[in-house]
Design a protein around this motif. Sequence first.
Motif: not given
Length: 324
Positions: A50-60, A91-100
């Motif tokens: 959420r803070q932007g410290h996971s460079p491999g995660v693309k938003f949204p 990869g859940i919540g990172r490469d594809f949408d997760g549990g929220y």
Amino acid sequence: MSKMLAAVIRVPGGPEVLKLEQLPIPKPAKGEVLIKVKACGLNRSELFTRQGHSPGVKFPRVLGIEAVGVVEEAPGGEFLKGDIVATAMGGIGRDFDGGYAEYCMPPASQVQKLKTSLAWDVLGAMPEMLQTAWGSLFTSLKIQRGDRLLIRGGTSSVGLAAAAIAKKHGAFVASTSRSASRESLLKSSGADLVFIDDGSIAAKAQEAGGFNKVLELIGTTTLHDSLRAATPGGIVCQTGIVGNSWTLSNINPMEFIPSSVCLTCYAGGTAEFLATPLQDLVEQVEEGTLKVPIGRTFKLEEIVEAHECMESNSAGGKIVILMN
């Protein structure tokens, strides 16, 4: 098209960037499982993303590296509709949408079926927390009856779970906290001894007899001191990064690591999640022989408040989101 409620992050930032949106319910293909999410635990890695410290995660992105719920659809036949399942990592919540969200759709290959009557808040606290605690103890630290285990960062949810599991397996457990007010929490979770952590506890640990196994959950900020709390031939496992520091700079390993002390780590992925005996751990919780440290529960609509709680380290256990 049917819709679901989800907490979506479109730009990095504080807890307020988590926004509730209506999204289409995903349609699974063969090899995927559509899970109607009943609960999901919060994890520090989601805070960093959420803070932007996971460079491999693309938003949204819909965050959430774990979830429990019931199977809605599994086109490949791996599960039946209504099966109680858990998923984490891979990869859940990172490469594809997760549990929220009210639904998530992981690959069938990273889902465990469970037989249980546990309440959803208890079950929701378990997958990632118990995988990390169990894997750190048995895969990396090779914990055995009679070991002396020091847990650095003992009031974290993984620290509390690790203390309970290690104590059940016959280890002597010492845990740390920065606050004396958390001593009763630590002892109720399995700690035999509590150190108040001012950043330097190695001398006190050695005076107490030393520890042949050390679980480091704070991270690089205390790793050097934790290595010196270990007895010769001992093992130190770096698992957590609660201290918010990811890397070490200008390190001379021959000075940093004491002679004969072994340094390892635990970073669980899909294979490690599937290797975790989650059904057995669930049964231990049902029997009352293993305690799950739940700190607070929130509704999905309270996701901002939940992240504020996680960021302040005030939960005293695992934070769980419950779906309506």
